[in-house]
Scaffold this motif. Sequence first.
Motif, PDB file in Angstrom:
ATOM      1  N   ASN A 155      -7.830  34.832  41.824  1.00  0.00           N
ATOM      2  CA  ASN A 155      -7.505  33.637  41.050  1.00  0.00           C
ATOM      3  C   ASN A 155      -8.782  33.078  40.431  1.00  0.00           C
ATOM      4  OD1 ASN A 155      -8.667  32.776  43.539  1.00  0.00           O
ATOM      5  ND2 ASN A 155      -7.806  30.738  43.261  1.00  0.00           N
ATOM      6  N   THR A 214      -1.623  30.836  35.269  1.00  0.00           N
ATOM      7  CA  THR A 214      -2.462  29.941  36.079  1.00  0.00           C
ATOM      8  C   THR A 214      -1.998  28.501  35.933  1.00  0.00           C
ATOM      9  OG1 THR A 214      -4.403  31.382  35.990  1.00  0.00           O
ATOM     10  CG2 THR A 214      -4.798  29.055  36.406  1.00  0.00           C
ATOM     11  N   THR A 238      -1.303  37.832  45.031  1.00  0.00           N
ATOM     12  CA  THR A 238      -2.739  37.819  44.758  1.00  0.00           C
ATOM     13  C   THR A 238      -3.450  38.338  45.993  1.00  0.00           C
ATOM     14  OG1 THR A 238      -2.542  35.915  43.262  1.00  0.00           O
ATOM     15  CG2 THR A 238      -4.732  36.398  44.125  1.00  0.00           C
TER      16      THR A 238
END
Length: 433
Positions: A198, A252, A270
């Motif tokens: 991320n 995001t 993720t």
Amino acid sequence: MNRIRRTAAGSVAAALTLTLAACGVAQPQGSAELADEPVTLRVTWWGGDTRHARTQEVFDLFEEQYPNVTIEPEFSDWSGYWEKLATATAGGNAADVIQMDQLYLSSYASRGSLTDLGSLSQLDTSGLEQPVLDMGSWNDTLYGMPISTTSTGLLVNTDLVEEIGVPLPDTSTWTWDEFEAWAQEVTEKSPEGTYGTNVIYNEFSLQLFARQHGDQLFSEDDIVIRPETLADYFQLALDWTKSGAAPSASTTAETISLPLDQTLFTTGKTAAIFTPSTMITAYAAASGAELELVPLPTPDEDTAKYDYYKPGMYWSVSSKSEHPAEAALLVDFLVNDPEAAKIIGTERGIPANAKSLESLGEDLTAEERKAADFAEQREPHLGDAPAIVPNGASDIETILLRYLQDVVFERQTPLDAANALIAEVQSSTNAAK
């Protein structure tokens, strides 16, 4: 991370804190000696049900040992806490003992709202390492007793990594370039909608990134990070977004405010995220996956002492307290007493007092032990404590996230966003002086 996601909701409260707290400089009240007559202490903190229950259990134990002291608890969640505290402080009615955060410590201390803890003999600070204790100080005066400490690391879902078949490089010396290449490979070899990492978007990670580059984020009163350093930090997010190492800008934006149990990392989408090490417990419980903590990458395999232990939170004493001696005695009990430490555990983070951590012994869960071991492994890389967030910059994380999103959506270049952020934060700190 939960705190970061709620910062936007608390930004109005942060502004209110600055405005109300500036209404007057409070002067310390009450005796520095313990009283013989009955004393009532109000204590305020933020947190969830588990924290409330454990804290109350410690209060019960304290009241058994000091029967002339009665504790009245006051608590709320993070988003409402600061507005309530600002209002109470402005009205001269703040609780005697206040759970404090690094984002706001200097704001309250600079306005005379907190007591100099070093002046109260009932509080023993010798169990804390000096760099940790220093982060409870403003203007060389101790206003916040650190409760806990944390380090920032990379939290890796090893189940997912093994399933995809992309092993981690040597994380003891890996660089940012090596990390990006690894994260990009994870994305490429994963099913669509699963990513390597991320984007990073909090003040703690920015502090560390700046220190890796021989820079610093704040001085006591100003933002002092070089625009080029901040631009490089933004560039990482842009590069990862464009290369696919991290989700697209729109993904995001859509997922950044999700509750912890719904995040891409928790749901197995993720492989690795940047987070305070103590969050491993919450993520492990929510994901059910095997998780490991590894160090941050560095610019060039450098092992310079850029790291530091950040206090998770503090206990402070109101300068309006009529019973500062008893308040300090309670803070001492909360931080230093081994029985209190066993009750509190690591709910507020890894205890700042090493003896308190030792007292937990076998009571630590597997994830708590990983966080404690990770902190121990970082010791060779620890440097001097950085300056805490200055007065006027309490909303740094909200501002940082806003400009980062401008960068990943390519509305601003990294350097333009860096210059704009620095100007905005400096304007706020100037106004607060």
